[in-house]
Design an enzyme around this catalytic site. Structure first.
Site, PDB file in Angstrom:
ATOM      1  N   ASP A 296       0.818  -1.228   0.000  1.00 25.33           N
ATOM      2  CA  ASP A 296       0.000   0.000   0.000  1.00 25.33           C
ATOM      3  C   ASP A 296       0.839   1.260   0.000  1.00 25.33           C
ATOM      4  OD1 ASP A 296      -2.235  -1.749   0.324  1.00 25.33           O
ATOM      5  OD2 ASP A 296      -1.792  -1.823   2.472  1.00 25.33           O
TER       6      ASP A 296
ATOM      7  N   LYS B 133       2.340   2.263  -5.126  1.00 26.31           N
ATOM      8  CA  LYS B 133       3.004   1.804  -6.358  1.00 26.31           C
ATOM      9  C   LYS B 133       2.126   2.068  -7.585  1.00 26.31           C
ATOM     10  CE  LYS B 133       3.369  -2.339  -4.483  1.00 26.31           C
ATOM     11  NZ  LYS B 133       2.995  -2.109  -3.075  1.00 26.31           N
TER      12      LYS B 133
ATOM     13  N   GLY C 289      -4.239  -4.134  -4.139  1.00 24.32           N
ATOM     14  CA  GLY C 289      -5.189  -3.096  -4.515  1.00 24.32           C
ATOM     15  C   GLY C 289      -4.400  -1.869  -4.892  1.00 24.32           C
ATOM     16  N   HIS C 290      -4.294  -1.610  -6.174  1.00 23.68           N
ATOM     17  CA  HIS C 290      -3.499  -0.466  -6.624  1.00 23.68           C
ATOM     18  C   HIS C 290      -4.435   0.655  -7.055  1.00 23.68           C
ATOM     19  CE1 HIS C 290       0.249  -3.161  -7.382  1.00 23.68           C
ATOM     20  NE2 HIS C 290      -0.100  -3.060  -6.137  1.00 23.68           N
TER      21      HIS C 290
HETATM   22  P1  IMP Z   1      -2.722 -12.840   1.845  1.00 23.68           P
HETATM   23  O1  IMP Z   1      -1.823 -12.268   0.808  1.00 23.68           O
HETATM   24  O2  IMP Z   1      -4.187 -12.581   1.572  1.00 23.68           O
HETATM   25  O3  IMP Z   1      -2.436 -14.285   2.134  1.00 23.68           O
HETATM   26  O4  IMP Z   1      -2.434 -12.069   3.232  1.00 23.68           O
HETATM   27  C1  IMP Z   1      -1.214 -12.213   3.949  1.00 23.68           C
HETATM   28  C2  IMP Z   1      -0.799 -10.895   4.579  1.00 23.68           C
HETATM   29  O5  IMP Z   1      -0.432  -9.986   3.556  1.00 23.68           O
HETATM   30  C3  IMP Z   1      -1.896 -10.196   5.374  1.00 23.68           C
HETATM   31  O6  IMP Z   1      -1.307  -9.506   6.456  1.00 23.68           O
HETATM   32  C4  IMP Z   1      -2.461  -9.196   4.391  1.00 23.68           C
HETATM   33  O7  IMP Z   1      -3.075  -8.096   5.030  1.00 23.68           O
HETATM   34  C5  IMP Z   1      -1.198  -8.788   3.682  1.00 23.68           C
HETATM   35  N1  IMP Z   1      -1.426  -8.291   2.320  1.00 23.68           N
HETATM   36  C6  IMP Z   1      -1.642  -9.020   1.206  1.00 23.68           C
HETATM   37  N2  IMP Z   1      -1.772  -8.227   0.140  1.00 23.68           N
HETATM   38  C7  IMP Z   1      -1.600  -6.976   0.575  1.00 23.68           C
HETATM   39  C8  IMP Z   1      -1.570  -5.700  -0.093  1.00 23.68           C
HETATM   40  O8  IMP Z   1      -1.706  -5.578  -1.315  1.00 23.68           O
HETATM   41  N3  IMP Z   1      -1.352  -4.619   0.707  1.00 23.68           N
HETATM   42  C9  IMP Z   1      -1.151  -4.731   2.056  1.00 23.68           C
HETATM   43  N4  IMP Z   1      -1.158  -5.892   2.703  1.00 23.68           N
HETATM   44  C10 IMP Z   1      -1.384  -7.004   1.972  1.00 23.68           C
END
Ligand code: IMP
Length: 443
Positions: free
Chosen positions: A17, A20, A44-45
Site C-alpha cells: 500500500d 506503487k 489493490g493499486h
Molecule cells: P494474503 O496475501 O491474503 O495471504 O495475506 C497475507 C498478509 O499480507 C496479510 O497480512 C495481508 O493483510 C497482507 N497483504 C496481502 N496483500 C496486501 C496488499 O496488497 N497490501 C497490504 N497488505 C497485503
C-alpha cells in the site's frame, strides 16, 4: 512523450500500500509493456485521475494508457471472476484492455476451495490467537496448491477433457481438511459447477492467454521498454518479510525473474517505493506502530483503510531499518517517498532509526523470527513538523525547510537517494528530484 531508455521495476519497501499504482500509472506512458509478476487480487493499486480513483487488483496499473501493452506473468495467481469485474469497471470508463493484454498460460487460477480454505484456516487460527489477517482471497492456498503440484493453470482451461481431473486432487484435499465444517457456513460448489464457471469466465479471455515469457523475451530483445509492477512489498515477502505474517509470493526482486521468465540482465533499474510513514494491514511485527491518537490521526489523514478489504491499517513512523533492508534485498537505485502531505500540520514527525533489543542494545538488524521481533522497541528521532502544507507541491525546492530536513534524514538513515516525493494522490501532485536516474529516465 518519449519512451524510457531502461527497463524499470517499481517495488514496495514496506508492508504494501505504498502507492506503487500511482507511480506505475505516472511512468506507464514511457513504457511499451507494463507487467505484473506475482500476487493476485490481494493487491489493490489505486490510481487517481482528475480526482476520480480507480482500484485495480489484477489488471496492471498501465491500463489507463492506451499505448501500454499489459502482461500478467506466470507468477501471478488469478481470480477470473474478479478479473471480469475489473474489466467491466474499466469499460464503464471507456477503457478496453483486452486488445492489449496477455495473460500467462502458466499463471495459476484461484479456485473456490482455495478461498474456502483461506477463510476456514483464518477462523480457526483466530480462536487460538494465531491469525495472520490474510485478505481472505485464497492467495495462500492457491500458491500452496501450485507448490504441491495440484494447481490449475490458465492454460489448463483450454483442455476441457482433463480440467475436472486437474481440479480434483486439490479439491478433495480441501474437503478432507474442512470435513465436519462443510455445510455449516463453509460450503463448496461441486467440481462440475467449478468447471462450468471457469469455462464461462475464461471464454471471453481465450484470445488473451498465451506465452508471456516469449512475448517479454522478444520485447526485451527488440529494445521495447518494460515496466515491472510489484504487488505487496518486501516485508510481506515469503522469504524476506516478517514470516509467518507475510503473503505467499516473493514480492521482492527475485519474484520478478521467476514470475516472468526473464533473466536479471533484462532489468536495468529498481525504484523502491515507501510512504513517508509506515502502515501495515493484518497481524505481525511492526515496531514503529503508533497505537495512540497520533496513529489515528495519520490513519484518518492518509485514508489508511485497505483498498481490497477496507480494514483499518496500522500506522506508525517511517521505519528506517525495514526500508534499508528492503533496499538491500531489491538492489534499489532510488526512493520514491509517497504521501508526504499526510504528515502536514503535525507538531513533530518521528523517524525510527533503529531498534532497542531486550538488553537495551541498539540494532538495525531485522530478526528472522516473530518471537524475536516482539522484544524490540523503536529508537525514534523526532523532527520539527511543518505548518506550511506540502499538498500539491511539484518542485522539491518549494517544500518547507522542515519537510526537506526530514526527507534528508530519511535518505541518510536508509542510505538511499530520494528520486521522487509524492504530495497528493493525483498524478500531477509530486516532485521529481533533479539529477536522479528517474529524472533522466523521464526526460
Ligand atoms: P494474503 O496475501 O491474503 O495471504 O495475506 C497475507 C498478509 O499480507 C496479510 O497480512 C495481508 O493483510 C497482507 N497483504 C496481502 N496483500 C496486501 C496488499 O496488497 N497490501 C497490504 N497488505 C497485503
Amino acid at each position: 512523450m518519449s519512451r524510457a531508455s531502461e527497463n524499470l521495476a517499481v517495488l514496495g519497501l514496506q508492508w504494501g500500500d505504498e502507492g506503487k499504482g500511482k507511480l506505475v500509472d505516472l511512468l506507464a506512458p514511457r513504457y511499451r509493456h507494463v507487467v505484473r509478476f506475482q500476487g493476485g487480487n490481494n493487491a489493490g493499486h489505486t490510481v487517481v485521475v482528475d480526482g476520480q480513483s480507480i482500484a485495480l487488483h489484477q489488471v496492471p496499473s498501465g491500463a489507463l494508457h492506451p499505448g501500454c501493452f499489459l502482461v500478467v506473468g506466470s507468477g501471478v495467481v488469478l481470480n477470473l471472476d474478479v478479473f471480469h469485474v475489473e474489466l467491466s469497471r474499466l469499460r464503464e470508463r471507456g477503457i478496453e484492455v483486452t486488445d492489449r493484454l496477455l495473460l500467462s498460460d502458466k499463471a495459476h487460477v484461484i479456485l473456490p476451495h482455495h478461498i474456502a480454505l483461506d477463510i476456514w484456516r483464518e477462523e480457526r487460527a483466530h480462536k487460538v490467537g494465531a491469525k495472520i489477517g490474510t485478505t481472505g482471497r485464497g492467495i495462500g492456498p492457491a500458491y500452496e496448491m501450485k507448490a504441491a503440484r495440484m494447481g490449475v493453470r490458465l492454460g489448463d482451461l483450454k483442455h476441457l477433457e482433463v480440467l475436472a481431473d486437474r481440479i480434483r486432487p486439490g479439491y478433495d484435499e480441501v474437503r478432507l481438511r474442512l470435513g465436519p465444517d462443510l455445510g455449516t457456513g463453509a460450503d463448496l460448489p461441486s467440481i462440475e459447477a467449478i468447471v462450468e464457471n471457469l469455462l464461462k469466465a475464461v471464454e471471453p479471455l481465450l484470445h488473451c492467454i498465451g506465452n508471456t515469457q516469449s512475448r517479454l523475451q522478444e520485447a526485451w530483445t527488440k529494445g521495447e521498454q518494460i515496466l515491472f509492477e510489484g504487488a505487496q512489498a518486501t516485508m510481506l515477502d515469503l522469504d524476506h518479510g516478517t514470516y509467518p505474517f507475510v503473503t505467499s509470493s516473493n514480492c521482492s526482486l527475485g519474484g520478478l525473474f521467476t514470475g516472468t521468465g526473464l533473466p536479471p540482465k533484462a532489468l536495468h533499474r529498481v525504484l523502491g517505493v515507501a510512504k513517508a510513514y509506515t502502515t501495515r494491514v493484518g497481524a505481525g511485527p511492526m515496531v514503529s506502530e503508533l497505537t495512540n491518537e497520533l496513529g489515528d490521526r495519520i490513519r484518518e489523514a492518509g485514508h489508511e483503510y485497505g483498498t481490497t478489504t477496507g480494514r483499518p491499517r496500522r500506522c506508525g513512523w517511517f521505519d528506517a531499518p525495514i526500508t534499508a533492508h528492503a533496499c538491500r534485498t531489491n538492489g534499489v537505485d532510488g526512493l520514491a517517498i509517497m504521501k508526504l502531505d499526510v504528515l502536514d500540520g503535525l507538531d513533530q514527525v518521528g523517524l525510527v532509526v533503529g531498534y532497542r533489543d531486550g538488553n537495551g542494545n541498539l540494532t538495525s538488524e531485522l530478526p528472522s523470527c516473530a518471537a524475536e521481533w516482539a522484544d524490540l522497541k523503536p529508537e525514534i528521532k523526532m523532527f520539527k513538523g511543518w505548518s506550511v502544507p506540502t499538498r500539491g507541491i511539484t518542485h522539491h525546492q518549494q517544500l518547507p525547510a522542515e519537510a526537506q530536513g526530514y526527507l534528508d534524514a530519511v535518505a541518510e538513515a536508509v542510505e538511499m537517494p530520494i528520486a521522487y516525493v509524492s504530495t497528493g494522490p493525483d498524478r500531477a501532485e509530486g516532485c521529481l528530484y533533479p539529477g536522479t536516474f528517474l529524472e533522466s529516465l523521464m526526460s
